[in-house]
Design an enzyme around this catalytic site. Structure first.
Site, PDB file in Angstrom:
ATOM      1  N   SER A   1       0.847  -1.199   0.000  1.00 43.08           N
ATOM      2  CA  SER A   1       0.000   0.000   0.000  1.00 43.08           C
ATOM      3  C   SER A   1       0.877   1.242   0.000  1.00 43.08           C
ATOM      4  CB  SER A   1      -0.877   0.020   1.260  1.00 43.08           C
ATOM      5  OG  SER A   1      -1.520   1.268   1.406  1.00 43.08           O
TER       6      SER A   1
ATOM      7  N   TYR B   1      -1.523  -0.914  10.422  1.00 43.84           N
ATOM      8  CA  TYR B   1      -1.705  -1.410   9.046  1.00 43.84           C
ATOM      9  C   TYR B   1      -0.593  -0.864   8.147  1.00 43.84           C
ATOM     10  CZ  TYR B   1      -3.763  -1.383   4.302  1.00 43.84           C
ATOM     11  OH  TYR B   1      -3.970  -1.517   2.951  1.00 43.84           O
TER      12      TYR B   1
ATOM     13  N   LYS C   1       2.390  -2.890   5.999  1.00 39.57           N
ATOM     14  CA  LYS C   1       2.620  -2.775   4.553  1.00 39.57           C
ATOM     15  C   LYS C   1       4.066  -2.380   4.267  1.00 39.57           C
ATOM     16  CE  LYS C   1      -1.499  -3.898   3.008  1.00 39.57           C
ATOM     17  NZ  LYS C   1      -1.705  -5.057   2.125  1.00 39.57           N
TER      18      LYS C   1
HETATM   19  P1  NAP Z   1     -11.797  -5.459  -0.726  1.00 33.35           P
HETATM   20  O1  NAP Z   1     -12.373  -4.857  -1.933  1.00 33.35           O
HETATM   21  O2  NAP Z   1     -12.457  -5.188   0.587  1.00 33.35           O
HETATM   22  O3  NAP Z   1     -11.713  -7.041  -0.973  1.00 33.35           O
HETATM   23  C1  NAP Z   1     -11.257  -7.859   0.018  1.00 33.35           C
HETATM   24  C2  NAP Z   1     -11.183  -9.298  -0.498  1.00 33.35           C
HETATM   25  O4  NAP Z   1     -10.414 -10.015   0.422  1.00 33.35           O
HETATM   26  C3  NAP Z   1     -12.506  -9.985  -0.595  1.00 33.35           C
HETATM   27  O5  NAP Z   1     -12.474 -10.849  -1.712  1.00 33.35           O
HETATM   28  C4  NAP Z   1     -12.595 -10.783   0.703  1.00 33.35           C
HETATM   29  O6  NAP Z   1     -13.489 -11.867   0.521  1.00 33.35           O
HETATM   30  C5  NAP Z   1     -11.125 -11.176   0.856  1.00 33.35           C
HETATM   31  N1  NAP Z   1     -10.595 -11.435   2.195  1.00 33.35           N
HETATM   32  C6  NAP Z   1     -10.689 -10.638   3.272  1.00 33.35           C
HETATM   33  N2  NAP Z   1     -10.014 -11.181   4.305  1.00 33.35           N
HETATM   34  C7  NAP Z   1      -9.481 -12.342   3.860  1.00 33.35           C
HETATM   35  C8  NAP Z   1      -8.680 -13.355   4.460  1.00 33.35           C
HETATM   36  N3  NAP Z   1      -8.304 -13.288   5.752  1.00 33.35           N
HETATM   37  N4  NAP Z   1      -8.305 -14.410   3.708  1.00 33.35           N
HETATM   38  C9  NAP Z   1      -8.678 -14.484   2.415  1.00 33.35           C
HETATM   39  N5  NAP Z   1      -9.432 -13.577   1.798  1.00 33.35           N
HETATM   40  C10 NAP Z   1      -9.829 -12.501   2.519  1.00 33.35           C
HETATM   41  O7  NAP Z   1     -10.258  -5.037  -0.508  1.00 33.35           O
HETATM   42  P2  NAP Z   1      -9.235  -4.280  -1.485  1.00 33.35           P
HETATM   43  O8  NAP Z   1      -9.374  -2.828  -1.271  1.00 33.35           O
HETATM   44  O9  NAP Z   1      -9.375  -4.831  -2.844  1.00 33.35           O
HETATM   45  O10 NAP Z   1      -7.837  -4.696  -0.843  1.00 33.35           O
HETATM   46  C11 NAP Z   1      -7.028  -5.688  -1.436  1.00 33.35           C
HETATM   47  C12 NAP Z   1      -5.583  -5.420  -1.077  1.00 33.35           C
HETATM   48  O11 NAP Z   1      -5.217  -4.111  -1.528  1.00 33.35           O
HETATM   49  C13 NAP Z   1      -5.262  -5.446   0.414  1.00 33.35           C
HETATM   50  O12 NAP Z   1      -4.000  -6.017   0.600  1.00 33.35           O
HETATM   51  C14 NAP Z   1      -5.222  -3.971   0.793  1.00 33.35           C
HETATM   52  O13 NAP Z   1      -4.400  -3.742   1.917  1.00 33.35           O
HETATM   53  C15 NAP Z   1      -4.604  -3.405  -0.468  1.00 33.35           C
HETATM   54  N6  NAP Z   1      -4.809  -1.973  -0.654  1.00 33.35           N
HETATM   55  C16 NAP Z   1      -6.058  -1.475  -0.839  1.00 33.35           C
HETATM   56  C17 NAP Z   1      -6.201  -0.106  -1.029  1.00 33.35           C
HETATM   57  C18 NAP Z   1      -7.545   0.541  -1.261  1.00 33.35           C
HETATM   58  O14 NAP Z   1      -7.621   1.795  -1.277  1.00 33.35           O
HETATM   59  N7  NAP Z   1      -8.614  -0.215  -1.476  1.00 33.35           N
HETATM   60  C19 NAP Z   1      -5.086   0.727  -1.013  1.00 33.35           C
HETATM   61  C20 NAP Z   1      -3.834   0.170  -0.825  1.00 33.35           C
HETATM   62  C21 NAP Z   1      -3.713  -1.194  -0.653  1.00 33.35           C
HETATM   63  P3  NAP Z   1     -14.127 -12.693   1.756  1.00 33.35           P
HETATM   64  O15 NAP Z   1     -14.928 -11.720   2.557  1.00 33.35           O
HETATM   65  O16 NAP Z   1     -14.937 -13.773   1.099  1.00 33.35           O
HETATM   66  O17 NAP Z   1     -12.958 -13.246   2.497  1.00 33.35           O
END
Ligand code: NAP
Length: 283
Positions: free
Chosen positions: A174, A187, A191
Protein backbone atom coordinates in the site's frame (compact mmCIF):
# COMPACT_ATOMS: atom_id res chain seq x y z
CA UNK A 1 -16.71 -24.40 -8.37
CA UNK A 2 -14.68 -25.30 -11.37
CA UNK A 3 -15.48 -23.76 -14.70
CA UNK A 4 -13.45 -23.98 -17.86
CA UNK A 5 -14.91 -22.70 -21.08
CA UNK A 6 -13.44 -21.54 -24.36
CA UNK A 7 -10.33 -19.33 -24.32
CA UNK A 8 -9.84 -15.60 -24.66
CA UNK A 9 -8.94 -15.88 -28.30
CA UNK A 10 -12.24 -17.51 -29.20
CA UNK A 11 -14.19 -14.95 -27.21
CA UNK A 12 -12.48 -12.10 -28.98
CA UNK A 13 -13.50 -13.63 -32.27
CA UNK A 14 -17.14 -13.69 -31.15
CA UNK A 15 -17.46 -10.33 -29.35
CA UNK A 16 -15.89 -6.98 -30.18
CA UNK A 17 -13.54 -6.06 -27.33
CA UNK A 18 -15.68 -3.14 -26.08
CA UNK A 19 -18.82 -5.28 -25.84
CA UNK A 20 -16.94 -7.99 -23.97
CA UNK A 21 -15.40 -5.56 -21.47
CA UNK A 22 -18.77 -3.93 -20.84
CA UNK A 23 -20.36 -7.30 -20.25
CA UNK A 24 -17.59 -8.16 -17.79
CA UNK A 25 -18.04 -4.92 -15.89
CA UNK A 26 -14.47 -3.72 -16.34
CA UNK A 27 -12.71 -1.15 -18.41
CA UNK A 28 -9.40 -3.01 -18.35
CA UNK A 29 -7.40 -3.22 -21.57
CA UNK A 30 -8.19 -6.13 -23.84
CA UNK A 31 -6.54 -9.52 -23.56
CA UNK A 32 -3.28 -10.28 -25.31
CA UNK A 33 -2.54 -13.86 -24.29
CA UNK A 34 0.84 -13.01 -22.80
CA UNK A 35 0.21 -15.35 -19.85
CA UNK A 36 -1.13 -18.25 -21.92
CA UNK A 37 -0.49 -21.59 -20.25
CA UNK A 38 0.49 -20.02 -16.92
CA UNK A 39 -1.23 -20.91 -13.67
CA UNK A 40 -1.91 -18.03 -11.28
CA UNK A 41 -3.08 -18.22 -7.67
CA UNK A 42 -4.50 -14.98 -6.27
CA UNK A 43 -5.54 -14.64 -2.62
CA UNK A 44 -8.49 -12.50 -1.56
CA UNK A 45 -9.66 -12.39 -5.15
CA UNK A 46 -13.46 -12.34 -4.94
CA UNK A 47 -13.75 -8.57 -4.68
CA UNK A 48 -11.90 -5.29 -5.19
CA UNK A 49 -8.28 -5.27 -6.29
CA UNK A 50 -7.82 -9.06 -6.01
CA UNK A 51 -10.80 -9.72 -8.27
CA UNK A 52 -9.54 -7.18 -10.81
CA UNK A 53 -6.12 -8.86 -10.77
CA UNK A 54 -7.64 -12.34 -11.20
CA UNK A 55 -9.78 -11.11 -14.07
CA UNK A 56 -6.85 -9.41 -15.79
CA UNK A 57 -4.53 -12.43 -15.47
CA UNK A 58 -7.32 -14.58 -16.91
CA UNK A 59 -7.78 -12.09 -19.75
CA UNK A 60 -4.05 -12.38 -20.39
CA UNK A 61 -4.52 -16.13 -20.85
CA UNK A 62 -3.63 -17.56 -17.43
CA UNK A 63 -5.50 -20.33 -15.68
CA UNK A 64 -6.56 -18.57 -12.49
CA UNK A 65 -7.26 -19.85 -9.00
CA UNK A 66 -9.50 -17.46 -7.08
CA UNK A 67 -10.02 -17.60 -3.35
CA UNK A 68 -11.33 -15.82 -0.28
CA UNK A 69 -12.85 -16.75 3.08
CA UNK A 70 -16.49 -17.12 2.08
CA UNK A 71 -17.53 -19.96 -0.15
CA UNK A 72 -20.48 -17.99 -1.57
CA UNK A 73 -18.08 -15.25 -2.72
CA UNK A 74 -15.79 -17.83 -4.30
CA UNK A 75 -18.72 -19.52 -6.06
CA UNK A 76 -20.01 -16.17 -7.35
CA UNK A 77 -16.59 -15.23 -8.69
CA UNK A 78 -16.10 -18.58 -10.40
CA UNK A 79 -19.53 -18.26 -12.03
CA UNK A 80 -18.70 -14.72 -13.16
CA UNK A 81 -15.26 -15.49 -14.60
CA UNK A 82 -16.06 -18.88 -16.08
CA UNK A 83 -19.23 -17.36 -17.58
CA UNK A 84 -16.97 -14.85 -19.33
CA UNK A 85 -15.03 -17.76 -20.79
CA UNK A 86 -11.99 -17.91 -18.52
CA UNK A 87 -10.27 -20.97 -17.06
CA UNK A 88 -10.87 -20.60 -13.34
CA UNK A 89 -10.83 -22.72 -10.21
CA UNK A 90 -12.30 -21.48 -6.94
CA UNK A 91 -10.98 -22.59 -3.55
CA UNK A 92 -12.20 -21.02 -0.31
CA UNK A 93 -9.16 -19.95 1.72
CA UNK A 94 -8.90 -17.86 4.85
CA UNK A 95 -5.22 -17.04 4.68
CA UNK A 96 -4.86 -17.36 8.47
CA UNK A 97 -5.98 -21.00 8.44
CA UNK A 98 -3.17 -23.48 7.98
CA UNK A 99 -5.41 -26.14 6.39
CA UNK A 100 -6.95 -23.59 4.03
CA UNK A 101 -3.52 -22.42 2.83
CA UNK A 102 -2.36 -25.97 2.15
CA UNK A 103 -5.65 -26.85 0.45
CA UNK A 104 -5.44 -23.81 -1.82
CA UNK A 105 -2.02 -24.78 -3.14
CA UNK A 106 -2.84 -28.50 -3.36
CA UNK A 107 -6.07 -27.89 -5.28
CA UNK A 108 -4.36 -25.48 -7.68
CA UNK A 109 -1.67 -28.04 -8.49
CA UNK A 110 -4.16 -30.91 -8.77
CA UNK A 111 -6.35 -28.97 -11.19
CA UNK A 112 -3.80 -27.19 -13.35
CA UNK A 113 -0.65 -29.30 -12.90
CA UNK A 114 1.53 -26.66 -11.22
CA UNK A 115 1.82 -23.00 -10.27
CA UNK A 116 3.67 -20.20 -12.11
CA UNK A 117 2.31 -17.05 -10.48
CA UNK A 118 1.36 -16.24 -6.90
CA UNK A 119 -0.29 -12.94 -5.99
CA UNK A 120 -0.56 -12.31 -2.25
CA UNK A 121 -3.35 -9.78 -1.90
CA UNK A 122 -5.10 -10.56 1.40
CA UNK A 123 -4.95 -8.00 4.17
CA UNK A 124 -6.88 -6.88 7.20
CA UNK A 125 -7.32 -3.75 9.22
CA UNK A 126 -9.61 -4.62 12.12
CA UNK A 127 -9.65 -1.15 13.65
CA UNK A 128 -9.01 2.47 12.81
CA UNK A 129 -6.50 4.11 15.10
CA UNK A 130 -3.08 5.58 15.62
CA UNK A 131 0.04 3.53 16.13
CA UNK A 132 0.42 4.39 19.83
CA UNK A 133 -3.19 3.44 20.58
CA UNK A 134 -2.77 0.01 19.05
CA UNK A 135 -3.52 -2.98 21.30
CA UNK A 136 -1.39 -6.11 21.23
CA UNK A 137 -4.37 -8.09 19.88
CA UNK A 138 -4.89 -5.73 16.95
CA UNK A 139 -1.17 -5.56 16.18
CA UNK A 140 -0.89 -9.36 16.18
CA UNK A 141 -3.94 -9.80 13.94
CA UNK A 142 -2.70 -7.25 11.39
CA UNK A 143 0.80 -8.70 11.26
CA UNK A 144 -0.53 -12.26 11.13
CA UNK A 145 -2.74 -11.69 8.08
CA UNK A 146 -0.79 -9.00 6.25
CA UNK A 147 2.75 -10.29 6.73
CA UNK A 148 3.05 -13.74 8.34
CA UNK A 149 0.37 -15.41 6.22
CA UNK A 150 1.88 -13.89 3.08
CA UNK A 151 5.20 -15.48 4.00
CA UNK A 152 3.59 -18.82 4.91
CA UNK A 153 1.85 -18.99 1.55
CA UNK A 154 5.10 -18.05 -0.14
CA UNK A 155 6.82 -20.95 1.65
CA UNK A 156 4.17 -23.31 0.28
CA UNK A 157 4.29 -21.90 -3.25
CA UNK A 158 8.04 -21.63 -3.85
CA UNK A 159 8.69 -25.40 -4.22
CA UNK A 160 6.07 -25.47 -6.97
CA UNK A 161 7.63 -22.51 -8.76
CA UNK A 162 11.01 -24.26 -8.47
CA UNK A 163 9.50 -27.36 -10.06
CA UNK A 164 8.49 -25.21 -13.03
CA UNK A 165 12.07 -23.83 -13.19
CA UNK A 166 10.83 -20.32 -12.51
CA UNK A 167 7.88 -18.15 -11.62
CA UNK A 168 6.60 -14.91 -10.22
CA UNK A 169 5.43 -13.68 -6.84
CA UNK A 170 3.67 -10.35 -6.34
CA UNK A 171 2.79 -8.89 -2.93
CA UNK A 172 0.10 -6.24 -2.64
CA UNK A 173 1.30 -3.59 -0.18
CA UNK A 174 0.00 0.00 0.00
CA UNK A 175 0.99 3.62 -0.40
CA UNK A 176 0.52 3.64 3.39
CA UNK A 177 3.62 1.46 3.58
CA UNK A 178 5.62 4.48 2.36
CA UNK A 179 3.73 7.27 4.04
CA UNK A 180 1.84 6.01 7.12
CA UNK A 181 -1.80 7.08 7.27
CA UNK A 182 -2.37 8.50 10.77
CA UNK A 183 -5.50 6.45 11.49
CA UNK A 184 -4.13 3.32 9.84
CA UNK A 185 -0.97 3.21 11.97
CA UNK A 186 -0.27 -0.52 12.46
CA UNK A 187 -1.70 -1.41 9.05
CA UNK A 188 0.73 1.05 7.45
CA UNK A 189 3.69 -0.53 9.26
CA UNK A 190 2.59 -4.00 8.14
CA UNK A 191 2.62 -2.77 4.55
CA UNK A 192 6.12 -1.33 5.03
CA UNK A 193 7.12 -4.83 6.19
CA UNK A 194 5.91 -6.22 2.86
CA UNK A 195 8.38 -3.98 1.03
CA UNK A 196 11.10 -5.70 3.08
CA UNK A 197 9.60 -9.16 2.60
CA UNK A 198 9.71 -8.55 -1.15
CA UNK A 199 13.45 -7.88 -1.09
CA UNK A 200 14.24 -10.72 1.31
CA UNK A 201 12.34 -13.37 -0.66
CA UNK A 202 13.57 -12.00 -4.00
CA UNK A 203 17.19 -12.40 -2.94
CA UNK A 204 16.67 -15.97 -1.82
CA UNK A 205 14.90 -17.24 -4.94
CA UNK A 206 16.55 -15.16 -7.69
CA UNK A 207 18.84 -18.05 -8.63
CA UNK A 208 15.75 -20.26 -9.11
CA UNK A 209 14.52 -17.88 -11.83
CA UNK A 210 11.73 -16.71 -9.53
CA UNK A 211 11.02 -12.98 -9.56
CA UNK A 212 9.41 -11.30 -6.55
CA UNK A 213 7.95 -7.82 -6.69
CA UNK A 214 5.45 -5.68 -4.87
CA UNK A 215 2.73 -3.22 -5.83
CA UNK A 216 1.71 -0.38 -3.57
CA UNK A 217 -1.74 0.91 -4.51
CA UNK A 218 -2.90 4.37 -3.63
CA UNK A 219 -6.53 4.90 -2.68
CA UNK A 220 -8.65 2.51 -4.70
CA UNK A 221 -12.43 2.45 -4.82
CA UNK A 222 -13.27 -0.81 -2.99
CA UNK A 223 -15.15 -1.99 0.11
CA UNK A 224 -11.88 -1.83 2.03
CA UNK A 225 -11.58 1.92 1.39
CA UNK A 226 -15.30 2.67 1.63
CA UNK A 227 -14.83 4.90 4.70
CA UNK A 228 -12.65 7.16 2.52
CA UNK A 229 -14.57 7.11 -0.75
CA UNK A 230 -18.30 6.66 -0.04
CA UNK A 231 -19.11 9.91 1.74
CA UNK A 232 -18.80 12.75 -0.82
CA UNK A 233 -17.35 15.21 1.72
CA UNK A 234 -14.69 12.74 2.87
CA UNK A 235 -14.00 11.74 -0.73
CA UNK A 236 -13.34 15.39 -1.58
CA UNK A 237 -10.84 15.66 1.30
CA UNK A 238 -9.28 12.34 0.29
CA UNK A 239 -8.74 13.35 -3.31
CA UNK A 240 -7.06 16.58 -2.18
CA UNK A 241 -4.15 14.35 -1.12
CA UNK A 242 -3.87 12.85 -4.61
CA UNK A 243 -2.09 14.98 -7.24
CA UNK A 244 -4.12 13.32 -10.00
CA UNK A 245 -7.24 14.52 -8.18
CA UNK A 246 -9.08 11.21 -8.12
CA UNK A 247 -9.01 7.79 -6.52
CA UNK A 248 -8.25 4.68 -8.59
CA UNK A 249 -10.44 1.93 -9.99
CA UNK A 250 -9.34 -1.62 -9.08
CA UNK A 251 -8.38 -2.48 -12.67
CA UNK A 252 -5.77 0.28 -12.58
CA UNK A 253 -3.79 -1.92 -10.19
CA UNK A 254 -4.34 -5.05 -12.27
CA UNK A 255 -2.40 -3.79 -15.30
CA UNK A 256 0.70 -3.27 -13.17
CA UNK A 257 0.41 -6.75 -11.66
CA UNK A 258 -0.07 -8.22 -15.13
CA UNK A 259 3.14 -6.52 -16.26
CA UNK A 260 5.04 -7.90 -13.26
CA UNK A 261 3.70 -11.40 -13.95
CA UNK A 262 4.75 -11.32 -17.59
CA UNK A 263 8.05 -11.59 -19.42
CA UNK A 264 7.82 -7.84 -20.08
CA UNK A 265 9.35 -7.49 -16.60
CA UNK A 266 11.82 -10.36 -17.00
CA UNK A 267 14.78 -8.47 -15.47
CA UNK A 268 12.88 -6.92 -12.56
CA UNK A 269 12.94 -8.46 -9.10
CA UNK A 270 12.96 -7.26 -5.50
CA UNK A 271 11.24 -4.00 -6.43
CA UNK A 272 8.13 -2.21 -5.22
CA UNK A 273 5.96 -0.18 -7.58
CA UNK A 274 3.67 2.59 -6.45
CA UNK A 275 0.41 3.23 -8.33
CA UNK A 276 -1.00 6.11 -6.34
CA UNK A 277 -1.81 8.97 -8.65
CA UNK A 278 1.27 10.89 -7.58
CA UNK A 279 0.87 10.57 -3.80
CA UNK A 280 4.05 11.00 -1.80
CA UNK A 281 5.95 7.71 -1.84
CA UNK A 282 9.37 7.78 -0.22
CA UNK A 283 10.39 5.94 2.90
P1 NAP B 1 -11.80 -5.46 -0.73
O1 NAP B 1 -12.37 -4.86 -1.93
O2 NAP B 1 -12.46 -5.19 0.59
O3 NAP B 1 -11.71 -7.04 -0.97
C1 NAP B 1 -11.26 -7.86 0.02
C2 NAP B 1 -11.18 -9.30 -0.50
O4 NAP B 1 -10.41 -10.02 0.42
C3 NAP B 1 -12.51 -9.98 -0.59
O5 NAP B 1 -12.47 -10.85 -1.71
C4 NAP B 1 -12.60 -10.78 0.70
O6 NAP B 1 -13.49 -11.87 0.52
C5 NAP B 1 -11.12 -11.18 0.86
N1 NAP B 1 -10.59 -11.43 2.20
C6 NAP B 1 -10.69 -10.64 3.27
N2 NAP B 1 -10.01 -11.18 4.30
C7 NAP B 1 -9.48 -12.34 3.86
C8 NAP B 1 -8.68 -13.35 4.46
N3 NAP B 1 -8.30 -13.29 5.75
N4 NAP B 1 -8.30 -14.41 3.71
C9 NAP B 1 -8.68 -14.48 2.42
N5 NAP B 1 -9.43 -13.58 1.80
C10 NAP B 1 -9.83 -12.50 2.52
O7 NAP B 1 -10.26 -5.04 -0.51
P2 NAP B 1 -9.23 -4.28 -1.48
O8 NAP B 1 -9.37 -2.83 -1.27
O9 NAP B 1 -9.37 -4.83 -2.84
O10 NAP B 1 -7.84 -4.70 -0.84
C11 NAP B 1 -7.03 -5.69 -1.44
C12 NAP B 1 -5.58 -5.42 -1.08
O11 NAP B 1 -5.22 -4.11 -1.53
C13 NAP B 1 -5.26 -5.45 0.41
O12 NAP B 1 -4.00 -6.02 0.60
C14 NAP B 1 -5.22 -3.97 0.79
O13 NAP B 1 -4.40 -3.74 1.92
C15 NAP B 1 -4.60 -3.41 -0.47
N6 NAP B 1 -4.81 -1.97 -0.65
C16 NAP B 1 -6.06 -1.47 -0.84
C17 NAP B 1 -6.20 -0.11 -1.03
C18 NAP B 1 -7.54 0.54 -1.26
O14 NAP B 1 -7.62 1.79 -1.28
N7 NAP B 1 -8.61 -0.21 -1.48
C19 NAP B 1 -5.09 0.73 -1.01
C20 NAP B 1 -3.83 0.17 -0.83
C21 NAP B 1 -3.71 -1.19 -0.65
P3 NAP B 1 -14.13 -12.69 1.76
O15 NAP B 1 -14.93 -11.72 2.56
O16 NAP B 1 -14.94 -13.77 1.10
O17 NAP B 1 -12.96 -13.25 2.50
Amino acid sequence: MIGILSGAVRRRAIYPAGVLMKAMGTQAPSANGKLSGKVAVVTASTDGIGLAIARRLAEDGANVVVSSRKKENVDRTVADLSGAGYAVLGVPCHVSKDDDRKNLITKAVEKFGGIDIFVSNAATNPTVGTILECSEKVWDKIFEVNVKNALQLTQLVVPHLQQRKGGVIVYVASIAGYQPMPLLGPYSVSKTALLGLTKAVAQQVASDNIRVNCVAPGIVKTKFSSFLVQNPAILEKTTETVPMGRVAEPHEMAGLVSFLCSDDSSYITGESFVAAGGMFSRL
